[in-house]
Write an enzyme that holds these catalytic residues in place. Structure first.
Site, PDB file in Angstrom:
ATOM      1  N   GLU A   5       0.876  -1.179   0.000  1.00 27.85           N
ATOM      2  CA  GLU A   5       0.000   0.000   0.000  1.00 27.85           C
ATOM      3  C   GLU A   5       0.899   1.209   0.000  1.00 27.85           C
ATOM      4  O   GLU A   5       1.611   1.468   0.968  1.00 27.85           O
ATOM      5  CB  GLU A   5      -0.784   0.056   1.314  1.00 27.85           C
ATOM      6  CG  GLU A   5      -2.140  -0.526   1.308  1.00 27.85           C
ATOM      7  CD  GLU A   5      -2.797  -0.327   2.681  1.00 27.85           C
ATOM      8  OE1 GLU A   5      -2.669   0.742   3.286  1.00 27.85           O
ATOM      9  OE2 GLU A   5      -3.421  -1.296   3.138  1.00 27.85           O
ATOM     10  N   ASP A  28      -5.264   8.922  10.961  1.00 31.75           N
ATOM     11  CA  ASP A  28      -3.947   8.432  11.346  1.00 31.75           C
ATOM     12  C   ASP A  28      -3.537   8.864  12.743  1.00 31.75           C
ATOM     13  O   ASP A  28      -3.752   9.996  13.158  1.00 31.75           O
ATOM     14  CB  ASP A  28      -2.899   8.890  10.336  1.00 31.75           C
ATOM     15  CG  ASP A  28      -3.002   8.084   9.045  1.00 31.75           C
ATOM     16  OD1 ASP A  28      -3.049   6.847   9.137  1.00 31.75           O
ATOM     17  OD2 ASP A  28      -3.072   8.696   7.969  1.00 31.75           O
TER      18      ASP A  28
END
Ligand code: PLP
Lengths: 401, 265
Positions: B49, B60
């Site tokens: 990824e 995040d």
């Protein structure tokens, strides 16, 4: 053009703007919030309780004040101030927060989080949390904790925890990021009390409906006092809640100009500003499609403004919609223009405005000169300037008697 | 069929879960991040990824933020991510882009899809794009025969899980714990429950699990019930601790450990 009064649509879109650009993990919570919001809007008991709080706790309706000496500097136009500065906690933010705090009780959550820039939304949320017995955590950019130190203490006195955010530009944008992270993690117990008409659906709708009391009252007050509608309605635009709050009642009056004043900072050419619609382009930030300040790679550009409450690179999607439709105009006011209008209102009328609101006042000076002595301008005085005394002192070089 | 689907099929044929490693392009530099992605492939990941650093990464945690911030400041962009995609494909693994929506929106959705295919990428994971808002992306991905991967969460209703699975191609991303990215010492039972819920409504969709896996043992545990194991923050941590060749070596080492993990479940 008159906007479609059914906006937003059922999925939260205002034309091409708005929507929900959020992690899937939050969808269940915002679906729940949307359903609870619609249910309570139809619930007479809820409406009555909110009305009662707005009257007995906030002090509504807020007055409408004629400011003729200030108006002399605005081309002799008649200027009327909608006094949201006189609300409990000192700004329009409390209108929205009381609604969302009641809604939090309705959905049975015991903890609220909020972002804040100037600290006014944080103070309002901490206030409502104290009133309703909710645990409260407020995220605030470190830069803003410094320039709005007074409000940090107010939140602490009210029992809230203030978390300084040290990522990115250390202002409102980063405070929202951190609050969203908290929400994703604690969504089962926590409601996010959002402070403006930005963010994912239902926030732009919900905050508008809780803030529209400003314009609903003002429209009646102006008609009663002057016998006609204003030529122009002026408000400052950060995320856009006080502006939508006063615009909404007039959107269907084609003769009334709606003018939003964004923070022009050191000037549009300097690149150091927060004039999102005037100087930005459509994109996605904080859960909605709207105008935003971004670079060619789609990275958000850090905004700059002397006013913490306007120092935000995004704007609510309904403003983008009204702009593209041509129903509302958006202009930039520099730090210097805002501070001049700030001082002018202090000296001519004995009212110390919030620096955010001073952007609308500066805009009204220009509008008045354009309209002339027959002009009638309604200005949303969204907050009071107590929190800004230190910034003003530094700016004007005061405090050395 | 994309390289991603091939990789998932191959792992399934070997009776194991696929291993998917995330790294953001551009940390500590574009070149070193690409070296680290090659090291991931050397160590045994099936899929890389390639993260696009973004200024406002609300999904995040601190680890990935710490790597993304300097990359954003250095001007790292989708063109760099496409370069990384090409390098991963040449190294023999499947590559997908992981990006918040605005960088793709700004690049132009159709142009993004065309350039991603041209770079031999398999598709994209879009953590803040729900299928409800994805019309333009679904059309562009279809036109280029690219995979598009949507997320499901423990809080998702069955109807939303079904919609996410129907919109997804390649796999469905099960974000197993509520919260932001970051290594976790304990993963709990939520991941397996979520995988089972996806399987109940979409029996044919591969389901890969992310958020929290940090070592070979956890990879083995998750690999026992998922079609793929996604590892991010623990790999990023290697480069944060040592943003140089030693960090790249640490990435290779962890990748090998994780790879052994999915092979013993
Ligand atoms: C007094 C005042 N006015 C305006 C704003 C800007 O917010 P909005 O544009 O949502 O009204 C703030 C925000 O902190 C504020 O405190």
């Amino acid at each position: 053009m008159t906007p479609d009064s059914a906006m937003p649509d059922a999925t939260g879109h205002f034309g091409q703007f708005g929507g929900r650009f959020v992690p899937e993990a939050l969808i269940a919570a915002i679906d729940e919030l949307t359903a609870a919001f619609h249910a309570t809007q139809r619930d007479p008991e809820f409406r009555a309780e909110l009305q009662r709080l707005l009257r007995d706790y906030t002090g509504r309706p807020s007055p409408l004040t004629d400011v003729p000496k200030f108006g002399e500097h605005a081309g002799g136009a008649r200027v009327l101030l909608k006094r949201e500065d006189l609300n409990h906690t000192g700004s329009h933010k409390i209108n929205n927060v009381l609604g969302q705090a009641l809604l939090t009780q309705r959905i049975g959550k015991k903890r609220v989080i909020a972002e804040t820039g100037a600290g006014q939304h944080g103070v309002a949320t901490a206030t409502a949390a104290a009133l309703m017995g909710l645990e409260c955590m407020v995220y605030m950019g470190e830069e803003d904790t410094r320039r709005q130190a007074l409000n940090v203490v107010r939140m602490q006195l009210l029992g809230a925890t203030v978390v300084p955010v040290r990522t990115g530009s250390r202002t409102l944008k980063d405070a929202i990021n951190e609050a969203m992270r908290d929400w994703v993690t604690n969504v089962e117990t926590t409601n996010y009390v959002f402070g403006t008409v930005a963010g994912p659906h239902p926030f732009p709708l919900m905050v508008r409906e809780y803030q529209r009391v400003i314009g609903d009252e003002a429209r009646e007050q102006v008609l009663e006092r002057v016998g006609r509608l204003p030529d122009a309605v002026a408000a400052c635009v950060g995320g856009g809640s006080n502006a939508i709050g006063i615009f909404t009642a007039f959107v269907a009056d084609p003769g009334v100009r709606l003018v939003g004043f964004e923070a022009g900072g050191e000037g549009l050419d300097s690149g150091r500003h927060a004039a999102t619609i005037t100087g930005g382009a459509p994109g996605v930030l904080h859960g909605a499609r709207s105008y935003l300040l971004q670079d060619e790679h789609g990275q958000t550009i850090e905004s700059h403004s002397i006013s913490a409450g306007l120092d935000y690179p995004g704007v609510g999607p309904e403003h983008s919609y009204l702009h593209d439709l041509g129903r509302a105009e958006y202009r930039a006011i520099t730090d210097a223009q805002a501070m001049e209008a700030f001082l002018l209102l202090c000296r001519t009328e004995g009212i110390i405005p919030a620096i955010e609101s001073a952007h609308a006042l500066a805009g009204a000076l220009d509008l008045g000169r354009e309209l002339g002595p027959d002009g009638l301008i309604l200005v949303n005085l969204s907050g009071r300037g107590d929190k800004d005394v230190e910034t003003a002192s530094t700016y004007f070089g005061l405090a050395q008697p | 069929m994309t390289a991603l689907s091939d990789a998932l099929d191959k792992a399934r044929a070997e009776g194991r879960a696929a291993l998917i490693g995330y790294l953001p392009v551009g940390f500590p530099s574009v070149d070193t991040s690409i070296d680290a992605m090659r090291a991931l492939v050397d160590g045994g990941v099936d899929v890389v990824e390639v993260g696009v650093p973004y200024s406002d990464p609300v999904m995040d945690g601190p680890t990935i933020q710490a790597a993304a911030e300097p990359a954003v400041r250095a001007g790292v962009c989708i063109a760099d991510a496409l370069r990384a995609v090409r390098a991963v494909a040449q190294a023999g693994a499947a590559a997908v882009i992981m990006s918040y929506w605005n960088p793709i929106d700004r690049y132009g959705v159709e142009r993004f899809a065309a350039d991603l295919r041209e770079a031999a990428g398999s598709g994209a994971i879009t953590p803040d794009l729900i299928p409800d808002e994805a019309g333009a992306w679904l059309a562009a991905a279809d036109a280029q025969a690219l995979d598009r991967i949507f997320l499901v969460a423990p809080s998702s209703s069955d109807a939303r899980i079904a919609a996410a699975a129907a919109a997804s191609r390649g796999f469905v991303y099960a974000a197993s714990t509520m919260g932001v990215t970051g290594a976790r010492t304990s993963l709990g039972g939520a991941a397996e429950a979520l995988v089972n819920r996806v399987r109940a409504v979409a029996p044919d969709a591969p389901v890969c699990v992310g958020l929290g896996v940090s070592n070979g043992e956890q990879a083995a545990d998750v690999g026992a019930f998922a079609d793929g194991v996604i590892v991010g923050s623990a790999l990023v941590r290697c480069l944060l601790d040592s943003p140089d060749a030693a960090g790249v070596a640490a990435v290779r080492h962890l990748s090998a450990e994780l790879s052994a993990g999915v092979r013993r479940s």
